[in-house]
Design an enzyme around this catalytic site. Structure first.
Site, PDB file in Angstrom:
ATOM      1  N   ARG A  19      44.054 -94.722  26.806  1.00 51.61           N
ATOM      2  CA  ARG A  19      43.274 -94.337  27.994  1.00 51.61           C
ATOM      3  C   ARG A  19      44.004 -94.896  29.198  1.00 51.61           C
ATOM      4  O   ARG A  19      44.168 -96.118  29.319  1.00 51.61           O
ATOM      5  CB  ARG A  19      41.848 -94.867  27.894  1.00 51.61           C
ATOM      6  CG  ARG A  19      41.073 -94.682  29.178  1.00 51.61           C
ATOM      7  CD  ARG A  19      39.587 -94.883  29.024  1.00 51.61           C
ATOM      8  NE  ARG A  19      38.951 -93.765  28.382  1.00 51.61           N
ATOM      9  CZ  ARG A  19      37.655 -93.469  28.488  1.00 51.61           C
ATOM     10  NH1 ARG A  19      36.855 -94.213  29.226  1.00 51.61           N
ATOM     11  NH2 ARG A  19      37.141 -92.429  27.869  1.00 51.61           N
ATOM     12  N   HIS A  75      40.829 -84.895  29.734  1.00 55.16           N
ATOM     13  CA  HIS A  75      39.985 -85.625  28.779  1.00 55.16           C
ATOM     14  C   HIS A  75      39.732 -84.710  27.568  1.00 55.16           C
ATOM     15  O   HIS A  75      38.604 -84.270  27.314  1.00 55.16           O
ATOM     16  CB  HIS A  75      38.677 -86.039  29.456  1.00 55.16           C
ATOM     17  CG  HIS A  75      37.935 -87.122  28.739  1.00 55.16           C
ATOM     18  ND1 HIS A  75      38.415 -87.737  27.593  1.00 55.16           N
ATOM     19  CD2 HIS A  75      36.720 -87.700  28.991  1.00 55.16           C
ATOM     20  CE1 HIS A  75      37.548 -88.645  27.186  1.00 55.16           C
ATOM     21  NE2 HIS A  75      36.513 -88.638  28.007  1.00 55.16           N
ATOM     22  N   GLN A  78      36.997 -85.484  24.765  1.00 51.91           N
ATOM     23  CA  GLN A  78      35.636 -85.195  25.228  1.00 51.91           C
ATOM     24  C   GLN A  78      35.337 -83.703  25.061  1.00 51.91           C
ATOM     25  O   GLN A  78      34.301 -83.308  24.519  1.00 51.91           O
ATOM     26  CB  GLN A  78      35.492 -85.585  26.713  1.00 51.91           C
ATOM     27  CG  GLN A  78      34.160 -85.182  27.331  1.00 51.91           C
ATOM     28  CD  GLN A  78      32.994 -85.910  26.705  1.00 51.91           C
ATOM     29  OE1 GLN A  78      33.039 -87.123  26.559  1.00 51.91           O
ATOM     30  NE2 GLN A  78      31.951 -85.190  26.317  1.00 51.91           N
ATOM     31  N   ASP A 138      29.673 -83.919  35.915  1.00 49.94           N
ATOM     32  CA  ASP A 138      30.322 -85.213  35.643  1.00 49.94           C
ATOM     33  C   ASP A 138      30.257 -86.017  36.945  1.00 49.94           C
ATOM     34  O   ASP A 138      29.905 -85.479  38.008  1.00 49.94           O
ATOM     35  CB  ASP A 138      31.782 -84.957  35.198  1.00 49.94           C
ATOM     36  CG  ASP A 138      32.514 -86.235  34.787  1.00 49.94           C
ATOM     37  OD1 ASP A 138      31.858 -87.266  34.565  1.00 49.94           O
ATOM     38  OD2 ASP A 138      33.759 -86.198  34.703  1.00 49.94           O
ATOM     39  N   CYS A 172      29.356 -85.470  30.254  1.00 45.99           N
ATOM     40  CA  CYS A 172      30.147 -86.267  29.309  1.00 45.99           C
ATOM     41  C   CYS A 172      29.658 -87.711  29.232  1.00 45.99           C
ATOM     42  O   CYS A 172      29.932 -88.400  28.248  1.00 45.99           O
ATOM     43  CB  CYS A 172      31.615 -86.219  29.718  1.00 45.99           C
ATOM     44  SG  CYS A 172      31.901 -86.809  31.394  1.00 45.99           S
ATOM     45  N   ARG A 197      31.076 -86.946  19.611  1.00 44.18           N
ATOM     46  CA  ARG A 197      32.388 -87.564  19.838  1.00 44.18           C
ATOM     47  C   ARG A 197      32.854 -88.269  18.552  1.00 44.18           C
ATOM     48  O   ARG A 197      34.039 -88.311  18.262  1.00 44.18           O
ATOM     49  CB  ARG A 197      32.310 -88.584  20.994  1.00 44.18           C
ATOM     50  CG  ARG A 197      32.047 -88.012  22.381  1.00 44.18           C
ATOM     51  CD  ARG A 197      33.233 -87.191  22.870  1.00 44.18           C
ATOM     52  NE  ARG A 197      34.474 -87.935  22.820  1.00 44.18           N
ATOM     53  CZ  ARG A 197      34.919 -88.785  23.766  1.00 44.18           C
ATOM     54  NH1 ARG A 197      34.221 -88.941  24.871  1.00 44.18           N
ATOM     55  NH2 ARG A 197      36.068 -89.422  23.625  1.00 44.18           N
TER      56      ARG A 197
HETATM   57  N1  NVA Z   1      35.638 -88.002  34.971  1.00 40.45           N
HETATM   58  C1  NVA Z   1      35.168 -89.241  34.414  1.00 40.45           C
HETATM   59  C2  NVA Z   1      34.936 -89.093  32.962  1.00 40.45           C
HETATM   60  C3  NVA Z   1      34.404 -90.319  32.278  1.00 40.45           C
HETATM   61  C4  NVA Z   1      34.228 -90.133  30.813  1.00 40.45           C
HETATM   62  C5  NVA Z   1      36.177 -90.341  34.697  1.00 40.45           C
HETATM   63  O1  NVA Z   1      37.368 -90.091  34.545  1.00 40.45           O
HETATM   64  O2  NVA Z   1      35.770 -91.433  35.073  1.00 40.45           O
HETATM   65  N1   CP Z   2      32.563 -89.631  27.893  1.00 37.70           N
HETATM   66  C1   CP Z   2      33.372 -90.700  27.755  1.00 37.70           C
HETATM   67  O1   CP Z   2      34.578 -90.584  27.538  1.00 37.70           O
HETATM   68  O2   CP Z   2      32.729 -91.883  27.891  1.00 37.70           O
HETATM   69  P1   CP Z   2      33.430 -93.323  27.987  1.00 37.70           P
HETATM   70  O3   CP Z   2      34.154 -93.377  29.296  1.00 37.70           O
HETATM   71  O4   CP Z   2      32.292 -94.294  27.907  1.00 37.70           O
HETATM   72  O5   CP Z   2      34.389 -93.460  26.842  1.00 37.70           O
END
Ligand code: NVA
Ligand code: CP
Length: 307
Positions: free
Chosen positions: A101, A128, A131, A223, A263, A291
């Site tokens: 990540r 992502h 997801q 989101d 998400c 997930r």
């Molecule tokens: N768009 C959000 C998704 C979190 C799962 C982010 O990148 O923070």
């Molecule tokens: N939806 C998702 O990826 O959640 P987290 O950021 O908690 O992993």
């Protein structure tokens, strides 16, 4: 066998459908897969916080007989304490797979170049995909055929939105996106999926009006307005995005059977109201659960000798 899971754009329709089918099998018959990754070591290397991605890959690994190893944002400090190249080379000597990540998507691409073990994108600023695979499986489970529904994404044209664009581009269907001006999805990605769409007959409607977008929607997906890494812009974005809140007024424009997707994590009262998030239309916790099943499908496809 898959090599990496970095972006849905590298996957054929058949491959994505295969992963969805496998997710269904592992969900229905978890015990059948209990030892499928015995002796495998899976690293989770995260530059950002996580609940769902960390928990789902961690538990998936355990339940498949593998050994998960988590590195928090403070530990490895890619590019700061050590180069991406050196970390990827070193980790490849201990582990059989890495879930990454990151902030910059380029870090994932550089990591893939140096790594000799499969890499899974657990979220980058651009994409992502794990997801969205979970979301596709959720819709499949609920018998929603992408090609027969109006799927509407409202809010920021971010990583989740981009992975949805690739998914629709490859699988086909009608994706409507409504964002404030200057917060739309990447033009490069939209250009790129045009080629996929010629084959899949996908249609993209890119709008700025959330009310027009929500009309007769079968799915309303939103989101956060400020993704991880953009926290400093959060306050400024509230004014820009407030018209894009998924609330009861917006939901009334959609079909009565409209499903609400997010998400998570959600900022209640910002991009979505609690009344909508907790409504009978909401499937956000099923998305979260799925997930786990799709994480297993990804790991098995990358690591099981039988795939
Ligand atoms: N768009 C959000 C998704 C979190 C799962 C982010 O990148 O923070
Ligand atoms: N939806 C998702 O990826 O959640 P987290 O950021 O908690 O992993």
């Amino acid at each position: 066998m898959l090599k990496n899971f970095v972006s849905l754009k590298y996957f054929s329709k058949k491959r994505i459908k295969g992963l969805i089918k496998l997710s269904g099998e592992v969900k229905s018959h978890p015990s059948k897969f209990r030892k499928s990754l015995e002796g495998i070591n899976i690293g989770l290397l995260f530059e950002k916080p996580s609940l769902r991605t960390k928990a789902s890959f961690f538990v998936a690994a355990y339940q498949l007989g593998a050994n998960p190893l988590y590195f928090s944002p403070a530990e490895v400090r890619l590019q700061e304490r050590e180069s991406v190249f050196d970390v990827a080379k070193t980790i490849s000597r201990y582990l059989n797979c890495v879930v990454l990540r990151t902030f910059s998507h380029d870090i994932i691409l550089d990591f893939v170049k140096a790594s000799t073990v499969p890499v899974i994108n657990g979220l980058s600023d651009l994409l992502h995909p794990s997801q969205v695979l979970g979301d596709l499986f959720t819709l499949y489970e609920l018998k929603r055929d992408l090609r027969k529904i109006k799927f509407v994404y409202i809010g920021d044209g971010n990583n989740v939105c981009h992975s949805l664009i690739y998914a629709f581009g490859i699988l086909g269907g009608n994706l409507t996106i409504a964002t404030p001006k200057n917060y739309g999805p990447s033009k490069d990605i939209l250009k790129e999926v045009r080629d996929f769409a010629r084959v899949s007959e996908a249609r993209f409607d890119i709008l700025n009006d959330p009310l027009e977008a929500a009309q007769d929607a079968d799915i309303l997906y939103t989101d956060v307005w400020a993704s991880m890494g953009k926290e400093k812009e959060a306050k400024m974005r509230i004014n820009m995005f407030k018209r894009y809140q998924v609330n009861d007024k917006l939901l009334k424009l959609a079909k009565r059977s409209c499903l609400i997707m997010h998400c998570l994590p959600a900022y209640r009262g910002k991009e979505i109201t609690s009344s909508v998030l907790d409504s009978k239309n909401s499937i956000v916790f099923l998305q979260a659960e799925n997930r786990l099943h799709t994480a297993k499908a990804i790991l098995i496809s990358l690591l099981s000798a039988s795939c």
